[in-house]
Scaffold this motif. Sequence first.
Motif, PDB file in Angstrom:
ATOM      1  N   TYR A 173      -5.996  23.880 139.485  1.00 50.13           N
ATOM      2  CA  TYR A 173      -7.062  24.438 140.311  1.00 50.13           C
ATOM      3  C   TYR A 173      -8.245  23.488 140.331  1.00 50.13           C
ATOM      4  CZ  TYR A 173      -7.020  26.847 135.767  1.00 50.13           C
ATOM      5  OH  TYR A 173      -6.863  27.156 134.449  1.00 50.13           O
ATOM      6  N   ASP A 176     -12.030  27.938 148.425  1.00 49.21           N
ATOM      7  CA  ASP A 176     -11.072  28.176 147.330  1.00 49.21           C
ATOM      8  C   ASP A 176     -11.412  27.438 146.030  1.00 49.21           C
ATOM      9  OD1 ASP A 176      -9.770  29.560 149.318  1.00 49.21           O
ATOM     10  OD2 ASP A 176      -8.083  28.177 149.496  1.00 49.21           O
ATOM     11  N   TYR A 184     -13.143  28.398 143.571  1.00 46.63           N
ATOM     12  CA  TYR A 184     -13.184  29.285 142.395  1.00 46.63           C
ATOM     13  C   TYR A 184     -11.895  30.075 142.235  1.00 46.63           C
ATOM     14  CZ  TYR A 184     -17.966  27.804 142.661  1.00 46.63           C
ATOM     15  OH  TYR A 184     -19.083  27.018 142.716  1.00 46.63           O
ATOM     16  N   ASP A 185     -10.896  29.745 143.038  1.00 47.33           N
ATOM     17  CA  ASP A 185      -9.592  30.401 142.954  1.00 47.33           C
ATOM     18  C   ASP A 185      -8.907  29.898 141.679  1.00 47.33           C
ATOM     19  OD1 ASP A 185      -7.048  31.397 143.217  1.00 47.33           O
ATOM     20  OD2 ASP A 185      -6.661  30.504 145.179  1.00 47.33           O
ATOM     21  N   GLU A 188      -5.931  31.069 140.574  1.00 46.54           N
ATOM     22  CA  GLU A 188      -4.495  31.325 140.615  1.00 46.54           C
ATOM     23  C   GLU A 188      -3.770  30.011 140.307  1.00 46.54           C
ATOM     24  OE1 GLU A 188      -1.062  32.239 143.936  1.00 46.54           O
ATOM     25  OE2 GLU A 188      -3.135  32.701 144.440  1.00 46.54           O
ATOM     26  N   LYS A 194      -1.239  27.350 140.652  1.00 46.83           N
ATOM     27  CA  LYS A 194      -0.352  26.930 141.742  1.00 46.83           C
ATOM     28  C   LYS A 194       0.452  25.728 141.265  1.00 46.83           C
ATOM     29  CE  LYS A 194      -3.208  28.787 145.368  1.00 46.83           C
ATOM     30  NZ  LYS A 194      -3.884  28.566 146.621  1.00 46.83           N
TER      31      LYS A 194
END
Length: 188
Positions: A143, A162, A164-165, A167, A169
């Motif tokens: 991230y 995005d 502060y996303d 998730e 990946k």
Amino acid sequence: MLREEVAKALKVIQDGGIILYPTDTIWGIGCDATNTEAVKKIYSLKQRDEAKSMIILLDTANKLESYVSNVNPLAFDLIEYAESPLTLVMPGAKNISPALISNDGSIGIRIVKHHFCEQLIQRMRKPLVSTSANISGKPSPQYFSQIDSEIIDGVDYVVDLDQYDMEIKTPSTIMRLAPDGRFEFIRK
């Protein structure tokens, strides 16, 4: 917000710059895939051997035949039914910077499913280079907060979406697809 970020990134790319941007997988560094000078800026920033090619992103599978000679029809099925992001490496690359084409004439292409990328590619009317946002040999950041400051400072524009996303990946699956339909997994 999305429209403004697409417009800012588009201007940088049209001026020959490189951007740091979110994708449907991990954060990427990109530019106009037809601009060899911009492609070389990415190789330099990543300290990457130019023999290691980078992939291109398209917004729709309909555009595959613009960048690959002799696309096997299986490619369209693989893209349609893939459950996770899939990069297809196919021979016969055309209409892109020679700096992106592997020694064997192939190019890796992913049909991206991410609002920002899709809109940017539509507005560019060209493929977008995509390579992980890391110095060669270092781990790919999962991230934005893991991206090395050398990368952030080295691009011409950082897309303000995005960031502060959190998730987790992962990079795409990579599959080599021959014109005769034979295929092999390069990265699962």
